[in-house]
Design a protein around this motif. Sequence first.
Motif, PDB file in Angstrom:
ATOM      1  N   UNK A   8       0.830  -1.200   0.000  1.00 15.25           N
ATOM      2  CA  UNK A   8       0.000   0.000   0.000  1.00 15.25           C
ATOM      3  C   UNK A   8       0.867   1.253   0.000  1.00 15.25           C
ATOM      4  N   UNK A   9       0.350   2.317  -0.587  1.00 10.67           N
ATOM      5  CA  UNK A   9       1.127   3.535  -0.745  1.00 10.67           C
ATOM      6  C   UNK A   9       1.239   4.389   0.490  1.00 10.67           C
ATOM      7  N   UNK A  10       0.507   4.034   1.551  1.00  9.87           N
ATOM      8  CA  UNK A  10       0.481   4.895   2.739  1.00  9.87           C
ATOM      9  C   UNK A  10       1.355   4.382   3.887  1.00  9.87           C
ATOM     10  N   UNK A  11       2.286   3.501   3.608  1.00  4.49           N
ATOM     11  CA  UNK A  11       3.142   2.956   4.671  1.00  4.49           C
ATOM     12  C   UNK A  11       4.241   3.920   5.091  1.00  4.49           C
ATOM     13  N   UNK A  12       4.581   4.867   4.232  1.00  6.41           N
ATOM     14  CA  UNK A  12       5.673   5.782   4.550  1.00  6.41           C
ATOM     15  C   UNK A  12       6.990   5.036   4.706  1.00  6.41           C
ATOM     16  N   UNK A  13       7.834   5.503   5.604  1.00  9.21           N
ATOM     17  CA  UNK A  13       9.152   4.907   5.787  1.00  9.21           C
ATOM     18  C   UNK A  13       9.095   3.454   6.253  1.00  9.21           C
ATOM     19  N   UNK A  70       0.869 -22.435   0.288  1.00  7.97           N
ATOM     20  CA  UNK A  70       1.097 -22.128   1.705  1.00  7.97           C
ATOM     21  C   UNK A  70       1.212 -20.629   1.932  1.00  7.97           C
ATOM     22  N   UNK A  71       0.757 -20.194   3.113  1.00  9.81           N
ATOM     23  CA  UNK A  71       0.783 -18.788   3.508  1.00  9.81           C
ATOM     24  C   UNK A  71       1.533 -18.650   4.826  1.00  9.81           C
ATOM     25  N   UNK A  72       2.395 -17.654   4.910  1.00 11.28           N
ATOM     26  CA  UNK A  72       3.054 -17.299   6.165  1.00 11.28           C
ATOM     27  C   UNK A  72       2.628 -15.881   6.551  1.00 11.28           C
ATOM     28  N   UNK A  73       2.121 -15.728   7.770  1.00  5.74           N
ATOM     29  CA  UNK A  73       1.781 -14.410   8.292  1.00  5.74           C
ATOM     30  C   UNK A  73       3.009 -13.878   9.039  1.00  5.74           C
ATOM     31  N   UNK A  74       3.569 -12.786   8.549  1.00  2.00           N
ATOM     32  CA  UNK A  74       4.841 -12.276   9.043  1.00  2.00           C
ATOM     33  C   UNK A  74       4.615 -11.048   9.923  1.00  2.00           C
ATOM     34  N   UNK A  75       5.013 -11.098  11.188  1.00  2.00           N
ATOM     35  CA  UNK A  75       4.830  -9.945  12.079  1.00  2.00           C
ATOM     36  C   UNK A  75       5.614  -8.727  11.595  1.00  2.00           C
ATOM     37  N   UNK A  76       4.954  -7.580  11.564  1.00  2.00           N
ATOM     38  CA  UNK A  76       5.597  -6.318  11.205  1.00  2.00           C
ATOM     39  C   UNK A  76       5.097  -5.222  12.147  1.00  2.00           C
ATOM     40  N   UNK A  77       5.794  -4.091  12.128  1.00  2.00           N
ATOM     41  CA  UNK A  77       5.350  -2.917  12.887  1.00  2.00           C
ATOM     42  C   UNK A  77       5.203  -1.738  11.933  1.00  2.00           C
ATOM     43  N   UNK A  78       4.652  -2.014  10.783  1.00  2.00           N
ATOM     44  CA  UNK A  78       4.442  -0.967   9.780  1.00  2.00           C
ATOM     45  C   UNK A  78       3.404   0.045  10.260  1.00  2.00           C
TER      46      UNK A  78
END
Length: 230
Positions: free
Chosen positions: A87-92, A189-197
């Motif tokens: 998405x374009x609104x993630x910023x840095x 297969x799907x992996x859900x990856x933790x992020x702090x975006x």
Amino acid sequence: MEEKGRLVCVVPVYNESDLIVNTIESLKKIDLIDEIVVVNDGSQDNTLEVINSLDVSVINLEKNCGKGYAMRKAIETLKYDYIAFIDGDLGESSIQTEKLILPVINGEVDVSIAKFSDRSTMTNTKGGFGIVKRFAKSGIYFFTKKEIDTSLSGQRVYKKQVIEKMNYIPDRYGIEVAMTIQTINNGFSIMEVPVTMNHRYSQRNLQGFIHRGKQFIDILKTFIVMYFRG
């Protein structure tokens, strides 16, 4: 690791002139990305002018056709072995896309999806997001018998083979649930990856409720179409 193949990062945008520069500049720092493609979905602000100055590939849609349509246009147009949607609104915070890329190109999984932490604005339930999120999660379970917490997350990386097996990519907000259901039911297969975006979210006001209402209706339409398509 073997030669990874070509990885293209697609960023569908609509009126994102305030955040798109930081989003793209951070994505450029990820060496694993071979090409960044911004799909301007008929923005009514100066988004097109901004992205044309960023030294990235641009697909310009003259009118707003919906996020799913923009993503499908990129899929039909681009050559890739792996494709990331951001998405374009993630910023840095888009720099964390690398966390999603690695498990896919390393062969650990077919698809990775960003799982936002409790500190992330994505998980804020203002504007009815919690209701829409629960509805999407329940619908995915109905079709797949799998529980996916990241049912609405737009930050994803796919192997080309996964995309090639999909036969339904809706035009608007149902895109994430449709792609998730098909990924699972096609045996990938799907992996859900933790992020702090960081992520923009709808406020608890009239505009926010209208946005969530449209999202709910689009997801409902997607579930109905998928039910009758079998």
